[in-house]
Design a protein around this motif. Structure first.
Motif, PDB file in Angstrom:
ATOM      1  N   GLY A  46       0.719  -1.507  -0.062  1.00  0.00           N
ATOM      2  CA  GLY A  46      -0.029   0.046   0.130  1.00  0.00           C
ATOM      3  C   GLY A  46       0.684   1.352  -0.062  1.00  0.00           C
ATOM      4  O   GLY A  46       1.826   1.496  -0.820  1.00  0.00           O
ATOM      5  N   SER A  47       0.693   2.251   1.022  1.00  0.00           N
ATOM      6  CA  SER A  47       1.665   3.336   1.037  1.00  0.00           C
ATOM      7  C   SER A  47       2.628   3.186   2.139  1.00  0.00           C
ATOM      8  O   SER A  47       3.171   4.132   2.403  1.00  0.00           O
ATOM      9  N   THR A  48       2.897   2.028   2.532  1.00  0.00           N
ATOM     10  CA  THR A  48       3.870   1.789   3.840  1.00  0.00           C
ATOM     11  C   THR A  48       5.013   0.884   3.094  1.00  0.00           C
ATOM     12  O   THR A  48       4.808  -0.063   2.536  1.00  0.00           O
ATOM     13  N   ALA A  49       6.414   1.184   3.353  1.00  0.00           N
ATOM     14  CA  ALA A  49       7.378   0.644   3.057  1.00  0.00           C
ATOM     15  C   ALA A  49       7.965  -0.217   4.229  1.00  0.00           C
ATOM     16  O   ALA A  49       8.205   0.695   5.307  1.00  0.00           O
ATOM     17  N   TYR A  50       8.302  -1.445   4.069  1.00  0.00           N
ATOM     18  CA  TYR A  50       8.924  -2.392   5.392  1.00  0.00           C
ATOM     19  C   TYR A  50      10.345  -2.631   4.822  1.00  0.00           C
ATOM     20  O   TYR A  50      10.448  -3.050   3.859  1.00  0.00           O
ATOM     21  N   GLY A  51      11.167  -2.431   5.557  1.00  0.00           N
ATOM     22  CA  GLY A  51      12.549  -2.945   5.352  1.00  0.00           C
ATOM     23  C   GLY A  51      13.386  -3.517   6.244  1.00  0.00           C
ATOM     24  O   GLY A  51      13.206  -3.467   7.293  1.00  0.00           O
ATOM     25  N   THR A  52      14.569  -4.309   5.613  1.00  0.00           N
ATOM     26  CA  THR A  52      15.373  -4.837   6.397  1.00  0.00           C
ATOM     27  C   THR A  52      16.909  -4.658   6.060  1.00  0.00           C
ATOM     28  O   THR A  52      17.195  -4.337   4.952  1.00  0.00           O
ATOM     29  N   TYR A  53      17.795  -4.459   6.812  1.00  0.00           N
ATOM     30  CA  TYR A  53      19.162  -4.332   6.741  1.00  0.00           C
ATOM     31  C   TYR A  53      19.752  -5.255   7.597  1.00  0.00           C
ATOM     32  O   TYR A  53      19.721  -5.422   8.675  1.00  0.00           O
ATOM     33  N   SER A  54      20.788  -5.992   6.816  1.00  0.00           N
ATOM     34  CA  SER A  54      21.719  -6.847   7.562  1.00  0.00           C
ATOM     35  C   SER A  54      23.292  -6.172   7.249  1.00  0.00           C
ATOM     36  O   SER A  54      23.607  -6.172   5.874  1.00  0.00           O
ATOM     37  N   GLY A  55      24.127  -6.114   8.128  1.00  0.00           N
ATOM     38  CA  GLY A  55      25.293  -5.351   7.710  1.00  0.00           C
ATOM     39  C   GLY A  55      26.353  -6.086   8.663  1.00  0.00           C
ATOM     40  O   GLY A  55      26.368  -6.667   9.799  1.00  0.00           O
ATOM     41  N   THR A  56      27.821  -6.019   8.204  1.00  0.00           N
ATOM     42  CA  THR A  56      28.853  -6.522   8.852  1.00  0.00           C
ATOM     43  C   THR A  56      30.018  -5.429   8.757  1.00  0.00           C
ATOM     44  O   THR A  56      30.129  -4.882   7.771  1.00  0.00           O
ATOM     45  N   THR A  57      30.580  -5.234  10.060  1.00  0.00           N
ATOM     46  CA  THR A  57      31.680  -4.397   9.910  1.00  0.00           C
ATOM     47  C   THR A  57      33.162  -5.202  10.152  1.00  0.00           C
ATOM     48  O   THR A  57      32.795  -5.868  11.402  1.00  0.00           O
ATOM     49  N   ILE A  58      34.190  -5.059   9.449  1.00  0.00           N
ATOM     50  CA  ILE A  58      35.184  -5.822   9.825  1.00  0.00           C
ATOM     51  C   ILE A  58      36.215  -4.531  10.224  1.00  0.00           C
ATOM     52  O   ILE A  58      36.782  -3.611   9.328  1.00  0.00           O
ATOM     53  N   SER A  59      36.909  -4.770  11.330  1.00  0.00           N
ATOM     54  CA  SER A  59      37.918  -3.770  11.674  1.00  0.00           C
ATOM     55  C   SER A  59      39.162  -4.423  11.919  1.00  0.00           C
ATOM     56  O   SER A  59      39.298  -5.486  12.366  1.00  0.00           O
ATOM     57  N   THR A  60      40.332  -3.852  11.255  1.00  0.00           N
ATOM     58  CA  THR A  60      41.946  -4.398  11.550  1.00  0.00           C
ATOM     59  C   THR A  60      42.326  -3.319  12.207  1.00  0.00           C
ATOM     60  O   THR A  60      42.813  -2.177  11.814  1.00  0.00           O
ATOM     61  N   PRO A  61      43.241  -3.720  13.172  1.00  0.00           N
ATOM     62  CA  PRO A  61      44.187  -2.884  14.055  1.00  0.00           C
ATOM     63  C   PRO A  61      45.265  -2.554  13.058  1.00  0.00           C
ATOM     64  O   PRO A  61      45.946  -3.098  12.253  1.00  0.00           O
ATOM     65  N   MET A  62      45.743  -1.054  13.053  1.00  0.00           N
ATOM     66  CA  MET A  62      47.105  -0.754  12.492  1.00  0.00           C
ATOM     67  C   MET A  62      48.039  -0.386  13.508  1.00  0.00           C
ATOM     68  O   MET A  62      47.708   0.139  14.502  1.00  0.00           O
ATOM     69  N   TYR A  63      49.299  -0.831  13.244  1.00  0.00           N
ATOM     70  CA  TYR A  63      50.579  -0.596  14.222  1.00  0.00           C
ATOM     71  C   TYR A  63      51.578   0.067  13.395  1.00  0.00           C
ATOM     72  O   TYR A  63      51.905  -0.287  12.185  1.00  0.00           O
ATOM     73  N   ALA A  64      52.410   0.801  14.256  1.00  0.00           N
ATOM     74  CA  ALA A  64      53.607   1.607  13.375  1.00  0.00           C
ATOM     75  C   ALA A  64      54.640   1.078  14.280  1.00  0.00           C
ATOM     76  O   ALA A  64      54.650   1.059  15.360  1.00  0.00           O
ATOM     77  N   PRO A  65      55.819   0.887  13.480  1.00  0.00           N
ATOM     78  CA  PRO A  65      57.179   0.413  14.204  1.00  0.00           C
ATOM     79  C   PRO A  65      57.687   1.315  15.325  1.00  0.00           C
ATOM     80  O   PRO A  65      57.560   2.850  14.689  1.00  0.00           O
ATOM     81  N   THR A  66      58.254   1.038  16.119  1.00  0.00           N
ATOM     82  CA  THR A  66      58.869   2.109  17.023  1.00  0.00           C
ATOM     83  C   THR A  66      60.266   1.539  17.251  1.00  0.00           C
ATOM     84  O   THR A  66      60.738   0.411  16.948  1.00  0.00           O
ATOM     85  N   ALA A  67      61.199   2.609  17.788  1.00  0.00           N
ATOM     86  CA  ALA A  67      62.591   2.478  18.044  1.00  0.00           C
ATOM     87  C   ALA A  67      62.920   3.020  18.965  1.00  0.00           C
ATOM     88  O   ALA A  67      62.644   4.328  19.089  1.00  0.00           O
ATOM     89  N   ASP A  68      63.550   2.720  20.047  1.00  0.00           N
ATOM     90  CA  ASP A  68      64.374   3.215  21.014  1.00  0.00           C
ATOM     91  C   ASP A  68      65.877   3.107  21.089  1.00  0.00           C
ATOM     92  O   ASP A  68      66.470   1.887  20.874  1.00  0.00           O
ATOM     93  N   ILE A  69      66.655   4.185  21.294  1.00  0.00           N
ATOM     94  CA  ILE A  69      68.045   3.926  21.153  1.00  0.00           C
ATOM     95  C   ILE A  69      68.402   4.759  22.509  1.00  0.00           C
ATOM     96  O   ILE A  69      68.301   5.828  22.833  1.00  0.00           O
ATOM     97  N   GLY A  70      69.364   3.816  23.233  1.00  0.00           N
ATOM     98  CA  GLY A  70      70.207   4.665  24.410  1.00  0.00           C
ATOM     99  C   GLY A  70      71.716   4.772  24.429  1.00  0.00           C
ATOM    100  O   GLY A  70      72.166   3.538  24.049  1.00  0.00           O
TER     101      GLY A  70
END
Length: 99
Positions: A46-70
């Motif tokens: 009729g004049s009504t819309a019914y909807g569904t959404y199915s979603g997925t999020t994939i997250s990847t951690p990011m790392y940067a190299p570090t160096a210490d010199i003494g």
């Protein structure tokens, strides 16, 4: 080299050598990279819309190299026995910090 030479001269010494050098390396967390994807469906009745959404999020951690010199800088006056074979601070600075 340059920093050690500057520190040596600013403290009234003329020569220096390095001892107890140590290095370490690792990594540090700097953020996340995320991607989201999914699908949606809609049905109209009729004049009504019914909807569904199915979603997925994939997250990847990011790392940067570090160096210490003494390093420990041992300083000498020109006439001290330890100055023999040590770096001449004025000469190091004259060469732009290179040996």
């Amino acid at each position: 080299m340059k920093k050690a030479a500057e520190a040596t001269l600013s403290r009234g010494y003329t020569h220096f050598r390095f001892e107890q050098a140590s290095t370490a390396s690792g990594s540090r967390f700097v953020g996340m990279s995320s991607n989201t994807f999914g699908s949606a469906n809609a049905t109209v009745m009729g004049s009504t819309a019914y909807g569904t959404y199915s979603g997925t999020t994939i997250s990847t951690p990011m790392y940067a190299p570090t160096a210490d010199i003494g390093v420990t800088v041992i300083m000498f006056h020109a006439n001290e026995p330890g100055a023999q074979g040590a770096f001449d601070a004025a000469e190091v600075l004259k060469k732009g910090g290179r040996v």
